[in-house]
Each structure stands twice: as structure tokens, then as C-alpha cells.
Design a protein around this motif. Sequence first.
Motif, PDB file in Angstrom:
ATOM      1  N   UNK A 244       0.826  -1.208   0.000  1.00 62.64           N
ATOM      2  CA  UNK A 244       0.000   0.000   0.000  1.00 62.64           C
ATOM      3  C   UNK A 244       0.862   1.259   0.000  1.00 62.64           C
ATOM      4  N   UNK A 245       1.932   1.248   0.774  1.00 63.98           N
ATOM      5  CA  UNK A 245       2.818   2.409   0.803  1.00 63.98           C
ATOM      6  C   UNK A 245       3.441   2.653  -0.558  1.00 63.98           C
ATOM      7  N   UNK A 246       3.846   1.580  -1.218  1.00 65.30           N
ATOM      8  CA  UNK A 246       4.451   1.713  -2.541  1.00 65.30           C
ATOM      9  C   UNK A 246       3.423   2.236  -3.544  1.00 65.30           C
ATOM     10  N   UNK A 247       2.212   1.703  -3.509  1.00 64.98           N
ATOM     11  CA  UNK A 247       1.174   2.131  -4.441  1.00 64.98           C
ATOM     12  C   UNK A 247       0.804   3.593  -4.215  1.00 64.98           C
ATOM     13  N   UNK A 248       0.640   3.988  -2.957  1.00 61.28           N
ATOM     14  CA  UNK A 248       0.217   5.348  -2.656  1.00 61.28           C
ATOM     15  C   UNK A 248       1.324   6.365  -2.887  1.00 61.28           C
ATOM     16  N   UNK A 249       2.521   5.885  -3.136  1.00 64.89           N
ATOM     17  CA  UNK A 249       3.635   6.780  -3.444  1.00 64.89           C
ATOM     18  C   UNK A 249       3.808   7.032  -4.923  1.00 64.89           C
ATOM     19  N   UNK A 250       2.727   6.904  -5.711  1.00 60.71           N
ATOM     20  CA  UNK A 250       2.847   7.055  -7.161  1.00 60.71           C
ATOM     21  C   UNK A 250       3.032   8.509  -7.597  1.00 60.71           C
ATOM     22  N   UNK A 251       2.878   9.450  -6.641  1.00 53.84           N
ATOM     23  CA  UNK A 251       3.094  10.849  -6.980  1.00 53.84           C
ATOM     24  C   UNK A 251       1.828  11.657  -7.153  1.00 53.84           C
ATOM     25  N   UNK A 252       0.729  11.148  -6.637  1.00 51.82           N
ATOM     26  CA  UNK A 252      -0.535  11.866  -6.755  1.00 51.82           C
ATOM     27  C   UNK A 252      -1.448  11.552  -5.590  1.00 51.82           C
ATOM     28  N   UNK A 253      -2.751  11.670  -5.814  1.00 54.05           N
ATOM     29  CA  UNK A 253      -3.743  11.442  -4.770  1.00 54.05           C
ATOM     30  C   UNK A 253      -4.784  10.447  -5.251  1.00 54.05           C
ATOM     31  N   UNK A 254      -5.487   9.852  -4.288  1.00 55.93           N
ATOM     32  CA  UNK A 254      -6.569   8.911  -4.584  1.00 55.93           C
ATOM     33  C   UNK A 254      -7.860   9.502  -4.051  1.00 55.93           C
ATOM     34  N   UNK A 255      -8.895   9.530  -4.889  1.00 64.34           N
ATOM     35  CA  UNK A 255     -10.180  10.100  -4.487  1.00 64.34           C
ATOM     36  C   UNK A 255     -11.293   9.083  -4.685  1.00 64.34           C
ATOM     37  N   UNK A 256     -12.268   9.114  -3.758  1.00 58.92           N
ATOM     38  CA  UNK A 256     -13.490   8.331  -3.875  1.00 58.92           C
ATOM     39  C   UNK A 256     -14.598   9.274  -4.334  1.00 58.92           C
TER      40      UNK A 256
END
Length: 377
Positions: free
Chosen positions: A197-209
Amino acid sequence: MTAALTLTTHSAIAEIAPATWDGLGDGNPFTTHRFLHALEASGSVGPGTGWQPLHLTVERDGRIVGAAPLYAKSHSQGEYIFDHAWAEAYMRAGGRYYPKLQGAVPFTPASGARLLAAEPAVRQALLAGMTQVAQRGGASGAHVTFCTEDEARLGEEAGFLPRVTQQFHWLNRGYAHFDDFLAALSSRKRKAIRKERARAQGFGGTIRHLRGDDLRPRHWDAFWAFYQDTGGRKWGRPYLTRAFFDRIHQTMRDDILLVLALRDDQPIAGALNFIGPDALYGRYWGCVEDHAFLHFELCYHQAIDHAIAHGLARVEAGAQGEHKLARGYEPVPIHSLHWVSDEGFLRALADYLDQERRAMGQEIDALAHWTPFRKQG
């Protein structure tokens, strides 16, 4: 004396009043009038698609008391309960497998009621009606896919053959937070998911629902690009039309959760989910940029986050994918029903399915042994 039941077929869901149809269902988003109508109105099913609507209703005293989504099929695409080998064997024996009848939700490998009625007698009438329509229309048989376990038992009593396959679902055991779920896993698996999860969330942007009025046409433009890319690689061409997404935006946006990954405020990946009364259903994913583990984050971990936050009992993340096992999704049986008019082929199919059910039970037991949960004792 019990009033007689009358069976009617309908070439369009629009022939049935939305309130009447939805009043028979259980709130599953895929069997709602609005979802089935979106498929038809958008041209995703209908002429030229191999999915010709032939919905079945049962009336008593002039009132519809039962219904089933039903289609005449000229191929076996978009079903996810595979019968291609049956079709080949049927045709090698000199028969004509297509057309066949399919009691299903097109392109949707999600379990739920397919016989929409409160009374068992009405559900039995719907099953009997399918065989009658098949025989009158020259179809080889009738199939009811992704039905409930209760419907599978009822169908077996009515002469249909039960089939069991399997999917991976995440089951909510009363978790208050994602960390509560992680605490149920073995230490090694817990650390692996946190790292992922840390690696995925470090893609350089944000995640929105995004849900309801937060959804905008520009979000569907972005998701259409994702869907075309994934559909083109998986199926050769996408099943759904662009107009389908416009339709569900108009009529179903409160039933939808769109999880988007944005970089520099531009969507680069997304996962489309539908929300049911007790489950979140993951349906489509796509991206225009590749980032490590982002697929797993948007499709599986974010879905779990939403289910926990909203008290949903499970996440159904679609067909296939043993990689779901390592992320806490568990093997569960999936039920379907099958009937063909040729008695010899029906007997051969019964023998095959008996063997397949035994093998599938063994496979589910074996897969359950490899879930990442801490072993008791």
C-alpha cells in the motif's frame, strides 16, 4: 382455489414499469430496472450484440408477481460461467447450441437473485417458463448464472443441473478499521500488504473516492479511456458502449463508487464499483500510466476501506484472480443452473457436473488453506 399464473416475455425492459420490476428485487444494483435499462438504451445489449432481451414475467390476477432478466444468446461471450466446450461438443454431436437462453445480468460476474419473486411457487414458475420459452423458440436450453444458493436448490428440484464454480470475496468480520483486518493476518502477510500500500500510494498523486453528485462528465471521459484500454486487451473490444456510462451517471450515480488516482489533478487510473445493500461490487479497472501495485490498491485495498467505513458485509471483486488470495480475499462457491432440451446431452452434462462439483469443492478447500489469515491452534 389458487389463481392461475400467466407467463409473458418482453423484448425490452422498458415494457415493464420500473417500480413494478424493482419492487420484486432485493436491491442488488445489477438487477435493478435502471441498470438493465441502461444496457438496452445504450446499445450495449440488443440487436447486433448477441444479447437479445427476452425478460420473463409471471402475473397473477393481472399483477406481476415475479420476473427474471432473460436473454436469447447467439454466442457465449460476456457470461463468465464458461460453456464453450459444451457448445463445441453439442455441435460435434450434430446439434445447434445457439440460440440459447441466459437468465443473467450481461457482462456482470456478480452473484444475486435471478428469480425475482417472494414466493417459491412463482420462482418455480419462472424456471418452468424458461424451459417453455426455450422449447417454443428453438433454443438448445436455458441457463441461470450467478444465482443464489437457494435458487440453485430450487432449480435442481425443477430439473436444472446445478454447477459450482468459485470466486474470491473479501468478508467483513466486524472490522472497525483496515488495521483491524490486518491484525487478523499472519505477520508476514500483514507486513507485505502495508509495504504494498505504501508503494502504491507513493505514485506521486492522490486517490479520491467519487460518488453521487461528486461524479462529473469529465470523470466518465477519463474512465472511458481506462475501460477501452482494458477491454481491448481482455476481450478484443469493450462490451459496453460510451453511452452506457452516460446513462448510469444519470440514473445510478448514487449506486456507484469511482476510485480515481490523480496526478497533477489528471486521472491516470480508476476502478469502478457498484454499491449494494450489503456489498461493494468491483467491476472495471483501467489506467493510462503504469505504477507498481496501483491496480491492487484501487481495486482491492480501497474497496476494503470503503466496505469497512460503510459497514458492508463483503467485497466482490469480479471473476478469477488468485492474486486476490494474498490480499485477504477468500474462495467462495458460485452457483449456476443449466438445462438443455436434448435428454442424452443432459445426462452427459449431469455426469460431467457431478465430477466438476467434487473437484471444485476440493479446490475451494485447498485455496482456503492458503489464505493469509493467522492459523488457529
